[in-house]
Each structure stands twice: as structure tokens, then as C-alpha cells.
Design a protein around this motif. Structure first.
Motif, PDB file in Angstrom:
ATOM      1  N   LYS A  79       1.194  -1.060   0.039  1.00  0.00           N
ATOM      2  CA  LYS A  79       0.143  -0.181   0.138  1.00  0.00           C
ATOM      3  C   LYS A  79       0.682   1.394   0.229  1.00  0.00           C
ATOM      4  CE  LYS A  79      -4.157  -2.261   2.094  1.00  0.00           C
ATOM      5  NZ  LYS A  79      -4.244  -2.842   1.194  1.00  0.00           N
ATOM      6  N   LEU A  80       1.975   0.836   0.157  1.00  0.00           N
ATOM      7  CA  LEU A  80       2.730   2.345   0.634  1.00  0.00           C
ATOM      8  C   LEU A  80       3.259   3.300  -1.108  1.00  0.00           C
ATOM      9  CD1 LEU A  80       5.087   3.345   2.289  1.00  0.00           C
ATOM     10  CD2 LEU A  80       6.372   2.369   1.368  1.00  0.00           C
ATOM     11  N   LEU A  81       3.311   2.182  -1.777  1.00  0.00           N
ATOM     12  CA  LEU A  81       3.556   2.885  -2.864  1.00  0.00           C
ATOM     13  C   LEU A  81       1.866   4.079  -3.570  1.00  0.00           C
ATOM     14  CD1 LEU A  81       5.418   4.191  -5.488  1.00  0.00           C
ATOM     15  CD2 LEU A  81       4.730   2.119  -6.483  1.00  0.00           C
ATOM     16  N   ALA A  82       0.800   3.550  -2.911  1.00  0.00           N
ATOM     17  CA  ALA A  82      -0.453   3.800  -3.091  1.00  0.00           C
ATOM     18  C   ALA A  82      -0.234   5.405  -2.567  1.00  0.00           C
ATOM     19  CB  ALA A  82      -1.202   3.297  -2.847  1.00  0.00           C
ATOM     20  N   ARG A  83      -0.442   5.175  -1.709  1.00  0.00           N
ATOM     21  CA  ARG A  83       0.002   6.325  -0.042  1.00  0.00           C
ATOM     22  C   ARG A  83       0.920   7.155  -1.578  1.00  0.00           C
ATOM     23  NH1 ARG A  83      -2.616  10.109   2.155  1.00  0.00           N
ATOM     24  NH2 ARG A  83      -1.502  10.457   3.795  1.00  0.00           N
ATOM     25  N   ALA A  84       1.644   6.931  -1.439  1.00  0.00           N
ATOM     26  CA  ALA A  84       2.981   8.119  -2.016  1.00  0.00           C
ATOM     27  C   ALA A  84       2.160   8.850  -2.941  1.00  0.00           C
ATOM     28  CB  ALA A  84       4.015   7.808  -1.814  1.00  0.00           C
ATOM     29  N   ALA A  85       1.652   7.983  -4.158  1.00  0.00           N
ATOM     30  CA  ALA A  85       0.778   8.902  -5.050  1.00  0.00           C
ATOM     31  C   ALA A  85      -0.670   9.402  -5.279  1.00  0.00           C
ATOM     32  CB  ALA A  85       0.585   7.250  -6.102  1.00  0.00           C
TER      33      ALA A  85
END
Length: 138
Positions: A79-85
């Protein structure tokens, strides 16, 4: 180290991430940690805690880094990349000049510290490397 840097000093980490500087003190009798870590870690966690972190090779989990304010959020890796985006999209809705000027303001002190201190500190690191190298008996 699993670490993702977002714009304007928003720091996200994966749940299994950890932070540790174990390469300086594990060399010979130890090498002065002066390749930038002596500036960045104390800036991220406070001077006293940062110095302790570097001198003891302390290992911080992502949860511990969150507790001391070194990272802003901890998420499962998937879920990290989605949150960064999501955060990037939020920031991109702001005026571009405001983003740029805010980034300049937020990073000015750190850049000044790097300019003022890094070359001297690297010299100390070099001297410690020389003293850590033991001459071979001929």
C-alpha cells in the motif's frame, strides 16, 4: 533500508523497514560517520538521539521511527506506493510556486549545514580511516 521520500519532506516507510548505520563503526576500530549521515540522522531525529543512533549502531524499526517523528507514516509494502501517489496528487493540486518556495524554505537549513560542515567532517572521516588501517609487518 526501505524508505520512500516524498515531496516537501514527507517521509513514508514500509512496515518491515528499519534504519541503521552499521557500516562506520564496524570497520576496524571504527570510522567517523561523516558522509552525510552525521547531518541527516540528527536532523531527522534530534541531535542527542541522532548521535546515540550513530555511535551505538542502533537499529530502529519503522514503528520506532514513526514514534520519534523520523517518518510521517508507516504502511504495508503493498500500500506504500499508492499512499505516496495519493500524497503527490494532493501536493500537485497546490500552486507550483507555493510548492517550490515551501520546499526551498524547508530545506534551506539542511542545505546550509551540508555546505558548512560536510567537507570538514569528511576530512575527519578520512583521518579516521588512515588511523584504522594497521600497517602490515614486512
Amino acid at each position: 533500508m526501505e524508505f520512500l521520500y516524498c515531496y516537501l519532506t514527507i517521509n513514508l516507510a514500509a512496515e518491515e523497514a528499519y534504519f541503521q548505520d552499521n557500516q562506520h563503526l564496524s570497520v576496524g576500530g571504527g570510522v567517523v560517520p561523516a558522509d552525510g549521515v552525521q547531518i541527516l540522522y540528527p536532523a531527522a531525529m534530534g541531535d542527542i538521539r541522532g548521535h546515540y543512533f550513530l555511535l551505538t549502531m542502533q537499529k530502529l524499526t519503522a514503528k520506532e521511527a514513526l514514534q520519534i517523528g523520523m517518518v510521517n507514516e508507516v504502511h504495508p509494502r503493498d500500500k506504500l506506493l499508492a499512499r505516496a501517489a495519493e500524497l503527490a496528487e494532493q501536493l500537485l493540486r497546490l500552486d507550483p510556486y507555493m510548492r517550490r518556495y515551501t520546499q526551498l524554505m524547508f530545506t534551506r537549513n539542511l542545505k546550509r549545514k551540508v555546505i558548512d560542515e560536510l567537507s570538514f567532517d569528511m576530512g575527519l572521516e578520512g583521518l579516521s580511516i588512515i588511523s584504522a588501517v594497521k600497517p602490515k609487518n614486512s
